[in-house]
Design a protein around this motif. Sequence first.
Motif, PDB file in Angstrom:
ATOM      1  N   MET A   1      56.029  47.332 -17.454  1.00 49.58           N
ATOM      2  CA  MET A   1      55.929  46.817 -16.252  1.00 49.58           C
ATOM      3  C   MET A   1      54.202  46.644 -15.965  1.00 49.58           C
ATOM      4  O   MET A   1      54.012  46.567 -14.776  1.00 49.58           O
ATOM      5  N   VAL A   2      53.723  46.382 -17.072  1.00 46.95           N
ATOM      6  CA  VAL A   2      52.384  46.429 -16.834  1.00 46.95           C
ATOM      7  C   VAL A   2      51.765  44.799 -17.389  1.00 46.95           C
ATOM      8  O   VAL A   2      52.413  44.311 -18.294  1.00 46.95           O
ATOM      9  N   LEU A   3      50.777  44.129 -16.765  1.00 45.55           N
ATOM     10  CA  LEU A   3      50.671  43.007 -17.197  1.00 45.55           C
ATOM     11  C   LEU A   3      49.866  42.912 -18.581  1.00 45.55           C
ATOM     12  O   LEU A   3      48.935  43.809 -18.770  1.00 45.55           O
ATOM     13  N   ALA A   4      50.177  42.000 -19.295  1.00 44.73           N
ATOM     14  CA  ALA A   4      49.658  41.961 -20.750  1.00 44.73           C
ATOM     15  C   ALA A   4      48.089  41.433 -20.532  1.00 44.73           C
ATOM     16  O   ALA A   4      47.763  40.957 -19.486  1.00 44.73           O
ATOM     17  N   ALA A   5      47.082  42.102 -21.350  1.00 45.56           N
ATOM     18  CA  ALA A   5      45.794  41.912 -21.225  1.00 45.56           C
ATOM     19  C   ALA A   5      45.196  40.751 -21.339  1.00 45.56           C
ATOM     20  O   ALA A   5      44.253  40.450 -20.502  1.00 45.56           O
ATOM     21  N   SER A   6      45.454  39.692 -22.260  1.00 45.68           N
ATOM     22  CA  SER A   6      44.921  38.493 -22.253  1.00 45.68           C
ATOM     23  C   SER A   6      45.950  37.401 -21.845  1.00 45.68           C
ATOM     24  O   SER A   6      47.017  37.674 -21.522  1.00 45.68           O
ATOM     25  N   PHE A   7      45.206  36.120 -21.418  1.00 50.02           N
ATOM     26  CA  PHE A   7      46.262  35.046 -21.364  1.00 50.02           C
ATOM     27  C   PHE A   7      47.102  34.720 -22.355  1.00 50.02           C
ATOM     28  O   PHE A   7      48.337  34.200 -22.119  1.00 50.02           O
ATOM     29  N   LEU A   8      46.887  34.799 -23.609  1.00 47.67           N
ATOM     30  CA  LEU A   8      47.672  34.663 -24.578  1.00 47.67           C
ATOM     31  C   LEU A   8      48.910  35.413 -24.821  1.00 47.67           C
ATOM     32  O   LEU A   8      50.077  35.122 -24.905  1.00 47.67           O
ATOM     33  N   GLU A   9      48.508  36.638 -24.253  1.00 47.85           N
ATOM     34  CA  GLU A   9      49.654  37.666 -24.398  1.00 47.85           C
ATOM     35  C   GLU A   9      50.550  37.501 -23.289  1.00 47.85           C
ATOM     36  O   GLU A   9      51.582  37.652 -23.260  1.00 47.85           O
ATOM     37  N   GLN A  10      49.978  37.109 -22.002  1.00 42.30           N
ATOM     38  CA  GLN A  10      50.635  36.916 -20.786  1.00 42.30           C
ATOM     39  C   GLN A  10      51.621  35.729 -21.189  1.00 42.30           C
ATOM     40  O   GLN A  10      52.729  35.642 -20.681  1.00 42.30           O
ATOM     41  N   ALA A  11      51.080  34.554 -21.841  1.00 42.30           N
ATOM     42  CA  ALA A  11      51.808  33.369 -22.032  1.00 42.30           C
ATOM     43  C   ALA A  11      53.185  33.755 -22.910  1.00 42.30           C
ATOM     44  O   ALA A  11      54.242  33.302 -22.694  1.00 42.30           O
ATOM     45  N   ARG A  12      52.808  34.487 -23.968  1.00 42.05           N
ATOM     46  CA  ARG A  12      53.869  34.601 -24.963  1.00 42.05           C
ATOM     47  C   ARG A  12      54.817  35.949 -24.535  1.00 42.05           C
ATOM     48  O   ARG A  12      56.264  35.647 -24.511  1.00 42.05           O
ATOM     49  N   THR A  13      54.279  36.630 -23.917  1.00 45.00           N
ATOM     50  CA  THR A  13      55.293  37.730 -23.238  1.00 45.00           C
ATOM     51  C   THR A  13      56.221  37.078 -22.427  1.00 45.00           C
ATOM     52  O   THR A  13      57.149  37.585 -22.139  1.00 45.00           O
ATOM     53  N   ALA A  14      55.642  36.199 -21.413  1.00 46.30           N
ATOM     54  CA  ALA A  14      56.605  35.931 -20.463  1.00 46.30           C
ATOM     55  C   ALA A  14      57.550  34.806 -21.009  1.00 46.30           C
ATOM     56  O   ALA A  14      58.663  34.786 -20.398  1.00 46.30           O
ATOM     57  N   LEU A  15      57.245  34.069 -21.782  1.00 49.42           N
ATOM     58  CA  LEU A  15      58.093  33.200 -22.683  1.00 49.42           C
ATOM     59  C   LEU A  15      59.312  33.811 -23.288  1.00 49.42           C
ATOM     60  O   LEU A  15      60.432  33.825 -23.124  1.00 49.42           O
ATOM     61  N   ARG A  16      59.107  34.987 -23.900  1.00 50.04           N
ATOM     62  CA  ARG A  16      59.984  36.001 -24.334  1.00 50.04           C
ATOM     63  C   ARG A  16      60.889  36.290 -23.469  1.00 50.04           C
ATOM     64  O   ARG A  16      62.066  36.519 -23.834  1.00 50.04           O
TER      65      ARG A  16
END
Length: 720
Positions: A461-476
């Motif tokens: 429940m921690v926000l992913a570090a970078s924009f790229l990781e956030q975009a991909r993590t949210a899509l998954r």
Amino acid sequence: MKVVALVSGGKDSCHNMLHCVALGHEIVALANLHPPAGHGDEMDSFMYQTVGHEAIELIAQAMQLPLFRRAVSGTAVSQGKAYAATPGDEVEDLLELLQAVRAAHPDVGGVAVGAILSDYQRLRVESVCARMGLTVLAYLWQRNQAELLDEMLACNLSAVLIKVAALGLEPKRHLGKTLREVRGVMHKLEQMYGVHICGEGGEYESLTLDSPLFWYGRIVIDETRIVAHADNDVAPVGYLQILKAHLEAKEAVDKQSDLKAQARQLLTAANPARYVFEESSTSPSAVAAVLAPRVSSTPCEYSKTTPSAAACLVTVPNGRLAYLGSVAAASPGQEAVEAQTRQTLEQAMQALEAAGLSPADVVSVSLLVADMANFPAINKVYGEFFKMNPPSRCCIGALLPVGVHLQLSCIAAKREDEIVRMHVQGISYWAPANIGPYSQAVKAGPRLHLAGMIGLVPETMVLAASFLEQARTALRSVQSVARSMSCSLARSLCCICYLTNLDNATVAAKEWSDFAREQGLDEADGDESGARDRLMVMVEVPTLPKAAQIEWQFILHPVIAQHRGDCTSVSTRDVVIDGMEARLTLSLTACTGGYVYIQPRDSKASAIELLQSLAKCATEQLQSKWAELQEQRRMRAQDNDNDDDDDSDGHAPPASLACRVTAARAFVAFHSSNSEFSVSSLAACFTDDRPPAVEVVPCVRLADQAAAAWLLTCDAAVLL
């Protein structure tokens, strides 16, 4: 976090504890509910495994942890899809058990649960934990069962079957067999009869004899007796009564202090493709290529007056859905955030009530917040209106007028029997636990409304570090939720992508394209355009929850998966009307309408005149496409009649192809400095006798330098 683990003795609760340790939690106690004296071993409880309860104390000894136990005194009084505190229900026994644990260990903050698939059990454990302010840790939730069983075996978990209750499993033949011995049998039975490999359908129950967390010994069963619980020729039910067992000391006890590292090593070796216990997986150069969020605090200058909530309510003629446009405080001022939140929600609920609806009928909410620092106060009041099985929700920061703390719009469904909700509060690898009173997904009629998803890593429940990781993590996470609702992102009608820096729009679009390709969404889509070409609206907003940089909001159409010829059709073209340029995108299905997206590019032209002209053009285009798809459907129906094949999905085509499509809802994003926009002026763009419910989103920037983003929800075909 200090955790108490609920243990039944089975493989699932023991393996879930290993995940808790790997993710840094400290198990400080075990808790178990057992049959009352004189009631035998098997209670046929809806909630608890009671067979094998004789060995629970040995598990506590093997882990050298305190054990809290309580006899089950209640029964399954409340058996519905939702649960509230019910006197005499067996769930209340769990509450009292955890209260005893909390009294002895006041610093306990979490409860470990081995749930994999049962919504019935999950909802009830979450209900109890919510009342106590405890966090549910359910790291096996929604896991692929074949993969999970192999992972357990690879992690050296040893368990035996102590109850069987399925076609193909025989008490005298399979009781006492290890998981490794019956693995092949379960795979065969899955192929033959569709049984659950991990026993999630009640096919079998297990007792764990050894685990990596049993530091001080393994359980040895000395004497047992087979008990026939329900003897029949098809699927006899029997269990193993443990008459005698003991704890055998391990020859070499590993007393290393870093239990987390050992657990991570085991899980990574067992399933290297799934587990990467690292803080970040993105290279520094990739992170540098993505721009940081822009900061904007310019207040919105559009009309500060809004019509009454009742005037914003639009119901669809077929009675399926009702739309409530943007509702804000009637006279915004300096009142406290909580007071204005309550006033806004009361206005919305009064409008719904006048239409014969209640908060329980709301399926999706869009919440705009002027200052995210006020979100906790807003969320507190919001939760008072949506308590049990809440709607899905998308929350964004917006440049609202001065004095307006929040703005709300929603969708409600009139037919309760069509509503299916996914409201998961426990932490798992599946998708982020809801961080507020909202559901991850709600299916209402032919549409699946997904909550806005930011890039929280589900298990931490921690926000992913970078924009790229956030975009991909949210899509998954979005895809995980969709699959749990028997759907997929390949069924996307439209997506709104909120960004805190629109310069990252290209990166976001590429992430979606790559994700769709890797997940095989194009192949599953059955449409020439491909899932990656689905309608997407990109909007820059000042802030997002948790200081996220991107939030995805999808609306899916599960029904069209049954008929590929009816799949969402997306067409995009540039149009020029009266010298005004715009891009027009259509996304619709043959049976339920869809979406029209208009991006005017001429910022010098009158925005209202432009939208009026484009709305007319969009309606004409949609009507033409509708007729084309209906003709395809009619031809297919004729072919099916000739083949005597029933291809009906419950949405029969209209008797006539002559129709007009009415817009039920209008999502309008525009630059906050454009003072022409107001709910009233936007609704006036429609000359129809029933203008749409309008949701206005004052934002920072729009894609393609558009003057506005005009997304019409076309929900009904009206025969002429």
